[in-house]
Enzyme design. Structure first.
Site, PDB file in Angstrom:
ATOM      1  N   GLN A   1     112.778 -81.196 -60.969  1.00 35.53           N
ATOM      2  CA  GLN A   1     111.787 -81.779 -61.865  1.00 35.53           C
ATOM      3  C   GLN A   1     112.361 -81.988 -63.263  1.00 35.53           C
ATOM      4  O   GLN A   1     111.654 -82.499 -64.138  1.00 35.53           O
ATOM      5  CB  GLN A   1     110.553 -80.861 -61.954  1.00 35.53           C
ATOM      6  CG  GLN A   1     109.806 -80.730 -60.635  1.00 35.53           C
ATOM      7  CD  GLN A   1     108.631 -79.777 -60.695  1.00 35.53           C
ATOM      8  OE1 GLN A   1     108.459 -78.972 -59.787  1.00 35.53           O
ATOM      9  NE2 GLN A   1     107.797 -79.847 -61.719  1.00 35.53           N
TER      10      GLN A   1
ATOM     11  N   ARG B   1     101.009 -76.144 -60.643  1.00 35.57           N
ATOM     12  CA  ARG B   1     100.008 -76.799 -61.505  1.00 35.57           C
ATOM     13  C   ARG B   1      99.442 -75.825 -62.520  1.00 35.57           C
ATOM     14  O   ARG B   1      98.228 -75.707 -62.696  1.00 35.57           O
ATOM     15  CB  ARG B   1      98.861 -77.328 -60.641  1.00 35.57           C
ATOM     16  CG  ARG B   1      99.115 -78.731 -60.089  1.00 35.57           C
ATOM     17  CD  ARG B   1      97.877 -79.242 -59.392  1.00 35.57           C
ATOM     18  NE  ARG B   1      97.710 -80.653 -59.634  1.00 35.57           N
ATOM     19  CZ  ARG B   1      97.812 -81.589 -58.705  1.00 35.57           C
ATOM     20  NH1 ARG B   1      98.109 -81.275 -57.471  1.00 35.57           N
ATOM     21  NH2 ARG B   1      97.610 -82.837 -59.005  1.00 35.57           N
ATOM     22  N   CYS B   2     100.335 -75.111 -63.195  1.00 40.16           N
ATOM     23  CA  CYS B   2      99.883 -73.963 -63.981  1.00 40.16           C
ATOM     24  C   CYS B   2      99.826 -74.233 -65.471  1.00 40.16           C
ATOM     25  O   CYS B   2      99.243 -73.446 -66.208  1.00 40.16           O
ATOM     26  CB  CYS B   2     100.818 -72.805 -63.735  1.00 40.16           C
ATOM     27  SG  CYS B   2     102.469 -73.086 -64.397  1.00 40.16           S
TER      28      CYS B   2
HETATM   29  N1  MCN Z   1      97.489 -90.277 -66.207  1.00 37.06           N
HETATM   30  C1  MCN Z   1      96.664 -91.301 -66.629  1.00 37.06           C
HETATM   31  N2  MCN Z   1      95.932 -91.152 -67.783  1.00 37.06           N
HETATM   32  C2  MCN Z   1      95.981 -89.994 -68.490  1.00 37.06           C
HETATM   33  C3  MCN Z   1      96.786 -88.934 -68.045  1.00 37.06           C
HETATM   34  C4  MCN Z   1      97.545 -89.115 -66.902  1.00 37.06           C
HETATM   35  O1  MCN Z   1      96.578 -92.320 -65.959  1.00 37.06           O
HETATM   36  N3  MCN Z   1      95.274 -89.852 -69.612  1.00 37.06           N
HETATM   37  C5  MCN Z   1      98.358 -90.453 -65.044  1.00 37.06           C
HETATM   38  C6  MCN Z   1      99.819 -90.507 -65.495  1.00 37.06           C
HETATM   39  O2  MCN Z   1     100.202 -91.765 -65.890  1.00 37.06           O
HETATM   40  C7  MCN Z   1     100.548 -89.997 -64.283  1.00 37.06           C
HETATM   41  C8  MCN Z   1      99.571 -88.986 -63.702  1.00 37.06           C
HETATM   42  O3  MCN Z   1      98.275 -89.338 -64.199  1.00 37.06           O
HETATM   43  O4  MCN Z   1     100.797 -91.047 -63.391  1.00 37.06           O
HETATM   44  C9  MCN Z   1      99.890 -87.546 -64.126  1.00 37.06           C
HETATM   45  O5  MCN Z   1     100.198 -87.520 -65.474  1.00 37.06           O
HETATM   46  P1  MCN Z   1     100.298 -86.187 -66.367  1.00 37.06           P
HETATM   47  O6  MCN Z   1      98.978 -85.538 -66.451  1.00 37.06           O
HETATM   48  O7  MCN Z   1     100.978 -86.558 -67.620  1.00 37.06           O
HETATM   49  O8  MCN Z   1     101.227 -85.196 -65.530  1.00 37.06           O
HETATM   50  P2  MCN Z   1     102.777 -85.338 -65.150  1.00 37.06           P
HETATM   51  O9  MCN Z   1     103.066 -86.702 -64.759  1.00 37.06           O
HETATM   52  O10 MCN Z   1     103.603 -84.677 -66.183  1.00 37.06           O
HETATM   53  O11 MCN Z   1     102.826 -84.486 -63.820  1.00 37.06           O
HETATM   54  C10 MCN Z   1     103.103 -83.107 -63.783  1.00 37.06           C
HETATM   55  C11 MCN Z   1     102.005 -82.385 -63.041  1.00 37.06           C
HETATM   56  C12 MCN Z   1     102.421 -81.028 -62.686  1.00 37.06           C
HETATM   57  S1  MCN Z   1     103.040 -80.063 -63.912  1.00 37.06           S
HETATM   58  C13 MCN Z   1     102.303 -80.559 -61.407  1.00 37.06           C
HETATM   59  S2  MCN Z   1     102.665 -78.942 -61.161  1.00 37.06           S
HETATM   60  C14 MCN Z   1     101.882 -81.414 -60.350  1.00 37.06           C
HETATM   61  C15 MCN Z   1     101.060 -82.545 -60.807  1.00 37.06           C
HETATM   62  O12 MCN Z   1     101.641 -83.134 -61.875  1.00 37.06           O
HETATM   63  N4  MCN Z   1     102.741 -81.685 -59.338  1.00 37.06           N
HETATM   64  C16 MCN Z   1     102.445 -82.726 -58.493  1.00 37.06           C
HETATM   65  N5  MCN Z   1     100.586 -83.376 -59.862  1.00 37.06           N
HETATM   66  C17 MCN Z   1     101.315 -83.587 -58.726  1.00 37.06           C
HETATM   67  N6  MCN Z   1     101.022 -84.578 -57.874  1.00 37.06           N
HETATM   68  C18 MCN Z   1     101.805 -84.804 -56.811  1.00 37.06           C
HETATM   69  N7  MCN Z   1     101.483 -85.788 -55.961  1.00 37.06           N
HETATM   70  N8  MCN Z   1     102.915 -84.056 -56.573  1.00 37.06           N
HETATM   71  C19 MCN Z   1     103.254 -83.035 -57.387  1.00 37.06           C
HETATM   72  O13 MCN Z   1     104.337 -82.325 -57.164  1.00 37.06           O
HETATM   73 CU1  CUM Z   2     103.415 -74.977 -63.810  1.00 33.48          CU
HETATM   74  S1  CUM Z   2     103.637 -76.184 -62.275  1.00 33.48           S
HETATM   75 MO1  CUM Z   2     103.925 -77.959 -63.098  1.00 33.48          MO
HETATM   76  O1  CUM Z   2     104.244 -77.406 -64.653  1.00 33.48           O
HETATM   77  O2  CUM Z   2     105.394 -78.460 -62.632  1.00 33.48           O
END
Ligand code: MCN
Ligand code: CUM
Length: 800
Positions: free
Chosen positions: A234, A381-382
């Site tokens: 990641q 997802r913590c």
């Molecule tokens: N998004 C959006 N509008 C927002 C916020 C987010 O449309 N205001 C969309 C983003 O563009 C992105 C998605 O939602 O496509 C997730 O965005 P974001 O919340 O920024 O999270 P990350 O992309 O940084 O994802 C990390 C997060 C984590 S930490 C874990 S753990 C987890 C999760 O994502 N692991 C996943 N969701 C997952 N989903 C899948 N399918 N697989 C994982 O391993």
């Molecule tokens: Cu803590 S699980 Mo996500 O932050 O990859």
């Protein structure tokens, strides 16, 4: 030529549109490209010899029989790694971890040796044939036992060290003490408060169990001195930095590629011994080496989640105004401290535990402890321990409400940080960017007819013949995501900025690369939408690439829901640099001054004149063809974004359960989840992320558990035992939203991906305990499996 504005806007499929996931075309056809899909000429295979014991001294390792197996090429142990100084490696948490067990094993399934062979089968046979003689030592699986004066010394390599990476160690199995807030003020508030409550709770050890396990394909080219490694990571850039530091190979000759990832969920943040061994084996043998772990190896040895023993306390006035919060945590980190938190935060963002409430004084303390279990701790997802923090505060508010005989919704509303208080500085020093909790709470309570539900519950409670217990769970949580401002957040000294590089081609299409890496979150879809809106280029012709350190700008990766808050901002700001240059080109082409131009969806037009304009497509061509004098050709930009603050998404979740009084079987009748993540880029992807997070939250709350017997044997490490819900068990989710943009983010967006997990787990517990609340029960621990609920029913005298 002059299509209506709404059509032009729609054609871009920019922000706010439920654009279909671009990734799915390859995934649903089985055309994804995962690490195990990488097949290189001359490639060999690695498998790992693992310890059957949780705590033992290694007396002897005999490789001879293994080396006789046809196809087996090499067996490597710690002794072989010693001359390379690679038998131990640094962890992201400032500790060290054995790459291969060095004289001692510290947890069951720890890596002891690796076998490299011509094929996978020979490698597995080789693993069987390696003889390891152990002398069993007393295992310690309970962190409270580990802290007793006479407890066995687990980490002999740290003997005599009273200073750890995060300050003083007061016991040989102690890792750190970390605290935040104002202890004196908090103690004083407790001493004089009218009401206080205290509750112990345990957030058990679980594992995110991504469908794709971890693995690597390492390929060292001895002629060029270059190392290319495909890896389930990641955070590929930080892996490149660490690999370069450990191996001495210049960073420019190390290429880490995270191709498609089949789910990460934090399990793919740490650097695992298997990666290091595959790389070493490739350097030693001069051939590409593939290592892919199996399911049991993944669950048993890689980054677990939680294992937090928490005590919460609240002090309040007699009418329910919270005055102070105090918490004490024993954090079981396993054998090595390999938590993947920002360096200065050994307990992650746990100090968000004052939640959505305006609490004047607060103090929290976390002690990290070694036990004979696998390392990890930050996963699933913590949001860096926000899961634990939200669980704690939400449980405590319920406990307080019960003591005061107040309604759960009422006590929350009474203590909310009010809309006009934002930006709000919490007792722990977080500056919450924006929020509007009351509006969201009202929306949820109305949607589910909360009053009606309470009336139904009262009726059922009054009827002894009613076969079910009805429980209503409510959680009003605040998250902290977007690590992070580099003044306080770094990983191994590298600031937690993120980056975006965009190139617009002559024909008006574009490619964009970021330092993050999707594991299923749909970045290829959503990132393009940000650029489409910012630059007026259709999403469809914007290619998004991530995960290859040789092409992507340096970034800290995807975890902690940081992609939108950090990389999302970098994307908007890189776009704006291009936009500014495009404006100059448009002015030149139209022979007007820049000030006379206005931007409209996909073009610059002469203010007030719809007929005099240049579209972004025209401008792209001109950038390569006739740039204004003095302006360099091309249309591209890079932006490194160092966020000024975190973002604070929030949610209001409500759950209704019906529990069979005879069997403990539980039906999730309703689950209503309202999320606020500021500006929404793709509503459908948000919905998908929320469904996924809620389903995982359901799994954790209702069934998942990794436990250990006294000898440290892990229980339930296969999918025969470990609960992974399918569509059959999964409840129907109802979702809703409000939009409170982040004032400091260029597009007002906050992260969302972890919220549903963080928020749902305490909601389930809140509902389960609520079913027993009239019987005086204030808390019981997860998982709320039928058997365990049945035990609660027995305790309550409802069944025999
Ligand atoms: N998004 C959006 N509008 C927002 C916020 C987010 O449309 N205001 C969309 C983003 O563009 C992105 C998605 O939602 O496509 C997730 O965005 P974001 O919340 O920024 O999270 P990350 O992309 O940084 O994802 C990390 C997060 C984590 S930490 C874990 S753990 C987890 C999760 O994502 N692991 C996943 N969701 C997952 N989903 C899948 N399918 N697989 C994982 O391993
Ligand atoms: Cu803590 S699980 Mo996500 O932050 O990859």
């Amino acid at each position: 030529m002059n299509a209506p504005m709404s059509d032009r806007e729609k054609a871009l499929m920019g922000m706010g549109e439920s654009r279909l996931r671009k990734e799915d075309a390859r995934f649903i056809q089985g055309k994804g490209n995962y690490v195990d899909d990488i097949k290189l000429p001359n490639m060999v295979f690695m498998d790992i010899v693992r310890s059957p014991l949780a705590h033992a001294r290694i007396k002897r390792i005999n490789k001879e029989e293994a080396l006789k197996i046809p196809g087996v090429l090499a067996v490597l142990t710690a002794e072989d790694l010693k001359p390379l100084k690679l038998h131990w490696m640094p962890t992201l948490a400032g500790d060290v971890q054995a790459v291969l067990a060095d004289e001692k094993v510290h947890f069951q399934m720890q890596e002891v040796a690796v076998v490299i062979a011509e094929d996978r089968y020979a490698a597995a046979d080789g693993v069987e044939a390696v003889e390891v003689e152990y002398e069993e030592l007393q295992a310690v699986v309970d962190p409270f036992e580990a802290l007793k004066p006479g407890a066995p010394v687990l980490r002999e390599d740290l003997a005599g060290k009273t200073d750890g990476a995060h300050g003083k160690r007061y016991h040989h199995n102690h890792i750190f003490t970390w605290d935040a807030g104002d202890k004196e003020a908090t103690d004083a508030a407790f001493a004089s408060a009218a009401v206080t409550v205290k509750q112990d709770m345990f957030y058990p050890r679980v594992h995110p169990c991504p469908l794709e396990t971890c693995g690597a394909v390492a390929s060292f080219d001895p002629v060029r001195g270059e190392l290319t490694t495909w890896l389930t990571s990641q955070a590929p850039h930080i892996v490149r930095t660490v690999v370069s530091m450990l191996s001495g190979i210049p960073e420019s000759k190390v290429r880490i590629i995270s191709p498609d990832i089949g789910g990460g969920f934090g399990n793919k943040v740490p650097i695992y011994p298997g990666y290091v061994c595959a790389i070493v084996a490739s350097i030693v043998l001069g051939r590409p080496v593939k290592w892919i772990e199996d399911r049991i190896e993944n669950i048993s040895s890689t980054g677990f989640a939680r294992d937090y023993h928490m005590t919460g306390e609240l002090a309040a006035t007699a009418d329910g105004k919270i005055l102070a919060l105090r918490t004490n945590v024993i954090a079981d980190h396993g054998a090595f401290d390999a938590c993947a938190d920002p360096t200065k935060f050994p307990a992650g963002m746990f100090h968000i535990c004052s939640g959505s409430y305006d609490i004047p004084s607060a103090y929290c303390k976390v002690d990290g402890v070694y036990t004979n279990k696998a390392p990890g701790g930050v996963a699933y997802r913590c949001s860096f321990r926000v899961t634990e923090a939200v669980y704690l505060v939400e449980r405590m508010v319920d406990v307080l409400a019960q003591k005061l005989n107040m309604d759960k919704a009422e006590i929350r509303a009474k203590n909310f940080i009010q809309r006009e208080q934002f930006p709000y500085t919490s007792a722990f020093g977080f500056e919450y960017d924006s929020g509007d909790y009351q509006t969201a709470l009202d929306k949820v309570l109305n949607a589910v007819d909360y009053k009606g539900l309470r009336a139904e519950q009262a009726k059922k409670r009054a009827d002894p013949a009613c076969p079910t217990l009805m429980g209503i769970g409510l959680v009003t949580f605040t998250e902290v995501v977007g690590a992070g401002p580099s003044k306080i957040c770094d990983i191994l000294g590298v600031g937690m900025f993120d980056s975006c590089e965009i190139r617009v081609h002559p024909t008006g299409s574009a490619i964009a690369r970021m330092g993050t890496i999707s594991q299923g979150q749909g970045h290829q879809t959503t990132y393009a939408q940000i650029i489409a809106t910012e630059l007026g280029i259709p999403s469809e012709v914007i290619q998004v690439e991530e995960g290859d350190t040789s092409t992507a700008p340096y970034g800290l990766g995807t975890y902690g829901s940081r992609s939108t808050p950090v990389a999302g901002a970098a994307i908007a700001l890189a776009s704006r640099k291009i936009h500014a240059k495009a404006r100059k080109i448009a002015a030149h082409l139209l022979e007007v001054s820049e000030a006379d131009l206005e931007w409209e969806i996909d073009r610059f037009k002469l203010r007030g004149n719809d007929d005099k304009f240049k579209t972004m497509k025209d401008i792209a061509w001109a950038a390569y063809n006739q740039p204004p004098p003095g302006l360099e050709p091309g249309l591209e930009a890079v932006h490194y974004y160092d966020p000024p603050n975190f973002t604070f998404p929030f949610g209001i979740y409500l759950c209704v359960v019906d529990i069979d009084k005879g069997t403990g079987e539980t039906k999730i009748r309703r689950f209503y989840a309202l999320d606020d993540c500021g500006t929404r880029i793709n509503p459908m992807i948000i919905e998908g992320q929320i469904h996924g997070g809620l389903t995982e939250g359901f799994a954790v709350a209702m069934g998942q558990l990794l436990s250990f017997d006294k000898q440290g044997n892990i229980q339930g490490n296969s999918l025969m035992d470990y609960f992974l819900p399918t569509a059959v068990e999964t409840p129907k989710w109802e979702t809703d939203y409000t939009v409170t943009p982040s004032p400091h983010h260029p597009i007002g967006a906050k992260g969302v991906a972890e919220s549903p997990h963080v928020g749902s787990i305490p909601t389930f517990t809140s509902a389960m305990v609520d079913a027993f609340a009239h019987l005086g029960v204030t808390h019981f621990n997860m998982p709320h499996s039928s058997y365990r609920v049945w035990q609660e029913l027995k305790k309550a005298g409802l069944t025999s």
